[in-house]
Structure formats: C-alpha cells, structure tokens
Design a protein around this motif. Structure first.
Motif, short mmCIF file in Angstrom:
data_model
loop_
_atom_site.label_atom_id
_atom_site.label_comp_id
_atom_site.label_asym_id
_atom_site.label_seq_id
_atom_site.Cartn_x
_atom_site.Cartn_y
_atom_site.Cartn_z
N GLU A 222 -1.69 -2.34 0.25
CA GLU A 222 -2.05 -3.26 1.25
C GLU A 222 -2.77 -2.62 2.26
O GLU A 222 -3.69 -2.99 2.65
CB GLU A 222 -0.86 -4.06 1.41
CG GLU A 222 -1.12 -5.45 2.11
CD GLU A 222 -0.10 -6.33 2.43
OE1 GLU A 222 0.86 -6.37 1.87
OE2 GLU A 222 -0.25 -7.10 3.66
N ASN A 223 -2.04 -1.69 2.75
CA ASN A 223 -2.51 -1.03 3.99
C ASN A 223 -3.84 -0.22 3.71
O ASN A 223 -4.66 -0.22 4.46
CB ASN A 223 -1.57 0.25 4.55
CG ASN A 223 -0.32 -0.43 5.30
OD1 ASN A 223 -0.37 -1.58 5.59
ND2 ASN A 223 0.60 0.13 5.33
N LYS A 224 -4.20 0.27 2.66
CA LYS A 224 -5.06 0.97 2.16
C LYS A 224 -6.31 0.11 2.29
O LYS A 224 -7.61 0.02 2.64
CB LYS A 224 -4.94 1.68 1.01
CG LYS A 224 -4.40 3.03 1.33
CD LYS A 224 -4.33 3.82 -0.05
CE LYS A 224 -3.86 5.20 0.02
NZ LYS A 224 -3.66 5.69 -1.33
N CYS A 279 -8.50 -12.46 3.39
CA CYS A 279 -8.81 -11.85 1.89
C CYS A 279 -8.47 -10.83 1.37
O CYS A 279 -8.41 -10.73 0.28
CB CYS A 279 -10.35 -11.96 2.18
SG CYS A 279 -11.38 -11.56 0.81
N LYS A 280 -8.14 -9.66 2.20
CA LYS A 280 -7.98 -8.51 1.83
C LYS A 280 -6.16 -8.69 1.17
O LYS A 280 -5.86 -7.94 0.65
CB LYS A 280 -8.00 -7.51 2.87
CG LYS A 280 -9.40 -7.14 3.25
CD LYS A 280 -9.47 -6.34 4.38
CE LYS A 280 -10.71 -5.69 4.59
NZ LYS A 280 -10.88 -4.84 5.78
N LYS A 281 -5.70 -9.59 2.22
CA LYS A 281 -4.12 -9.63 1.90
C LYS A 281 -4.00 -10.04 0.24
O LYS A 281 -3.01 -9.65 -0.30
CB LYS A 281 -3.72 -10.45 2.54
CG LYS A 281 -2.13 -10.35 2.76
CD LYS A 281 -1.43 -10.96 3.96
CE LYS A 281 0.17 -10.92 4.07
NZ LYS A 281 0.82 -11.33 4.92
N ARG A 282 -4.94 -11.16 0.20
CA ARG A 282 -4.84 -11.88 -1.23
C ARG A 282 -5.11 -10.99 -2.22
O ARG A 282 -4.84 -10.49 -3.44
CB ARG A 282 -5.65 -13.05 -1.33
CG ARG A 282 -4.93 -14.12 -0.64
CD ARG A 282 -5.79 -15.44 -1.24
NE ARG A 282 -6.06 -16.27 -0.31
CZ ARG A 282 -6.56 -17.44 -0.41
NH1 ARG A 282 -7.46 -17.62 -1.50
NH2 ARG A 282 -7.07 -18.23 0.53
N ASN A 288 -1.70 -5.51 -6.67
CA ASN A 288 -0.31 -5.13 -6.83
C ASN A 288 0.19 -5.75 -8.24
O ASN A 288 1.02 -5.20 -9.02
CB ASN A 288 0.53 -5.61 -5.70
CG ASN A 288 0.42 -4.43 -4.65
OD1 ASN A 288 -0.07 -3.32 -4.87
ND2 ASN A 288 0.30 -4.96 -3.50
N GLU A 289 -0.11 -6.98 -8.38
CA GLU A 289 0.40 -7.96 -9.78
C GLU A 289 -0.01 -6.98 -10.92
O GLU A 289 0.71 -7.09 -11.64
CB GLU A 289 -0.29 -9.38 -9.67
CG GLU A 289 0.49 -10.46 -9.31
CD GLU A 289 -0.37 -11.64 -8.87
OE1 GLU A 289 -1.22 -11.77 -9.76
OE2 GLU A 289 -0.16 -12.18 -7.93
#
Ligand code: TRP
Ligand code: SF4
Length: 338
Positions: A222-224, A279-282, A288-289
């Motif tokens: 997520e951070n990247k 948007c990036k979070k999603r 990740n899923e």
C-alpha cells in the motif's frame, strides 16, 4: 530415455533476489501455464550471475533461496517441471567447453545484448579489465543451458531473443561440423504480456527501487502504491482527472482490475468523485487480494527451508540425468576418446 512425446522447454533467470510483480506477470505466470503441455526445465542461472557479479557474491545463497521460494509460491510445480540450480548441473559447463570451441569469436562479439551489457559495465566501472572472459561466454553458456536438454522452445523476453538466435546458429554449426543432426535448433517463444511499469513510470526493476515484491506485506504494498505516478494535471482532489493521462496507477488498474472496476474508476476519476489517494488505496487492496494466496504459500515454505532445498537438489539431480544423456551423445559425435 526419450520417454516423453512432449516438446521440451528450457528457460532461466539469474538469481537477483526477491522477485517483483513484473517477473510474476511477465515470466512466472507464463511458465506456470506451460507446465502441462511441455516438459519444462527451469534454471536459476547462478553462473550467469557471476559473469557480472563475480566480486559481489555475499548475497548469492540468500538470492537463490528467494528465487526458489518465489517460483514455488507462484505455482511452478516441482512435480510437473524440473527446477534446478545451474551450478549443480556440471554437464552444462562441460557442454559449454565443447560449444565454445566451435563458436566463432565474432559471433559473440556481435551479440547485441552482450554489447549493451558490456557498455553498462564499462560506464559503471570505467575499467575494461572488469569485463571478464566469462562475460563474453555469456551467450555460449546460455546455449549450453538450452542444448543440454536439447530443448525445442525457449520462453524469453524480447531482450533475450538475440541470445536464442545465437543458440540456433551454434546448434546448426555443431550439426554441420560433426555431420550429425543432433541438436534441435531452439526457437524463442515470445509471450505477449502487458508491460508493467515501475511506480515511477520507468521500467520496473530492483535497482530503481520502484518495484513491488511478491513477498512484500500488505502495508508495504500500500505504501509503495501511494508513491505511484498519477495524472500529473490533477493536483487537487476536486480537479477532474483523466485516466488516459494517469501514467502508472490507471495502467495497474488495467492489469489488476475487472472491467467493472475499470469503468467505475474511470468515471469516478473523470467526475472527481474519487481522489487519487482513495483510488490508490483501492488498487492496493486489489493487488493484495490477488497476491494473498501466493504470499500465504511463501510464508509456509519459509518455515521449511530444508524441504525447499531438497526440492532444488532433487530437481538438479533430475536435470543432471537428462543433461548427462545429451552430453554423452555429443561427446560420441565429436569422437572424443572414451
Ligand atoms: N540470460 C537470461 C536472463 O538474463 C537467463 C538465462 C540463463 C536463460 N540461461 C538461460 C534464459 C537459458 C533462457 C534460457 O534473463
Ligand atoms: Fe489516476 Fe486514480 Fe488519480 Fe484518476 S483517481 S488520476 S485513475 S490515480
């Protein structure tokens, strides 16, 4: 010995350490899909790594370990394919000697990939003596990798095609010189895959620090992704965006999102009803899923390093058997004393 009617595939990767999403989408997924239809040999090319990193070997063991972990967790199946470590199959080196005798020097000198590599080395070190004899044998060693299983097809990226063409030339030359149609002329098998850019818009690669590793945890991912390039004209959240100009993040959506996801993001971006952060979070969630099963498998393999090592040894033994058979044939054809 030739107990399989399947065509043989050979490919390899230098042990560069933990693999990233580009390796996964560009190479590993393809290898996984070939395992049923072909008899596959996949090599961790540690000798090839030495051609440029002969004096940087401190992470070699760890790098090999990480590559095999990433292969196994990506679905390369040791029951279907032969996964091995190049340096554990010395027949490759023996065949390399025979092939190096019949390879004209100017054939390796004109190999474009090698020219590039030599240039990079020179630029970095300004010392030509750091270009070793072994480096110039790079494509001949790769030819030995391929011919030692008498492979028919070599799945590679476009940058390696010139090497495979050289392999064809060397195979043909061997057959001509010794008057026996012994080696197949291996063909490159190019895969059409969407190119995954690095988060900064350049080529994804470890040295650019713009990659997402298969083994990164969810938070790191997520951070990247938060650093990924978006529509550069969209500065404030209520600016309307344009996914067509969103260099990296929307490209990732195209690869990791469903059609519905893409449509939704596209209209939300254009109407400014979603901000880039959201948007990036999603997107991170999406990635990740998709990586979750793979990361789970990796975590469990990491707990049993002995089993992982055993898999590599068993694969290397299997590779040796086939390689010895092919080498013996070549030695007979050359008419060496035995
Ligand atoms: N040279 C290849 C690369 O850097 C790795 C490699 C080594 C390889 N031996 C091979 C690829 C044999 C295909 C076949 O990517
Ligand atoms: Fe790109 Fe998403 Fe931002 Fe639109 S909302 S510019 S698609 S990151």
């Amino acid at each position: 010995m030739e107990n399989s009617t399947k065509k043989r595939i050979m490919s390899g990767m230098r042990p560069t350490g933990k693999l990233h999403l580009g390796h996964y989408l560009g190479v590993l997924k393809n290898w996984v899909s070939l395992q049923d239809e072909y008899e596959c040999y996949f090599s961790i090319a540690d000798w090839h790594a030495l051609t440029t990193k002969y004096n940087q070997t401190s992470s070699m063991k760890e790098d090999v370990q990480n590559v095999i972990l990433d292969w196994l967790s990506s679905g390369i199946d040791p029951k279907k394919s032969t996964l091995y470590l190049q340096s554990l199959v010395p027949q490759t080196a023996q065949l390399h000697i025979y092939l190096s005798m019949i390879t004209p020097q100017n054939w390796v000198e004109r190999d474009p990939t090698l020219k590039d590599l030599a240039k990079i080395m020179k630029d970095k070190q300004e010392n030509v003596s750091n270009l070793s004899y072994g480096l110039f044998g790079y494509p001949v060693l790769m030819t030995a990798d391929i011919l030692t299983f008498n492979a028919h097809l070599v799945p590679v990226g476009i940058d390696q095609v010139a090497h495979v063409e050289l392999s064809r030339d060397i195979a043909r030359r061997f057959n001509n010189i010794y008057g026996f149609d012994y080696f197949n002329e291996p063909e490159p098998k190019l895969t059409q895959i969407p190119l995954l850019k690095g988060l900064d818009g350049n080529k994804m690669g470890k040295s650019f620090n713009n990659d997402i590793k298969l083994s990164d945890d969810e938070k790191t991912t997520e951070n990247k992704i938060r650093t990924g390039i978006t529509d550069r004209n969209r500065i404030r959240k209520d600016d309307k965006g344009n996914p067509d100009n969103c260099e990296v993040i929307f490209d990732y959506w195209k690869i990791f999102g469903s059609d519905d996801d893409k449509n939704e993001i596209c209209s939300a971006c254009k109407s400014a009803s979603i901000g880039c952060a959201e948007c990036k979070k999603r997107l991170a969630q999406k990635i990740n899923e998709q990586l979750a099963p793979l990361r789970e498998k990796r975590a469990s393999l990491e707990k049993t390093p002995d089993i992982v090592k055993e898999i590599l040894y068993e694969g290397s033994n299997k590779a040796q058997t086939k390689a010895q058979y092919v080498l013996d044939g070549a030695v007979d054809i050359i008419k060496m004393y035995k």
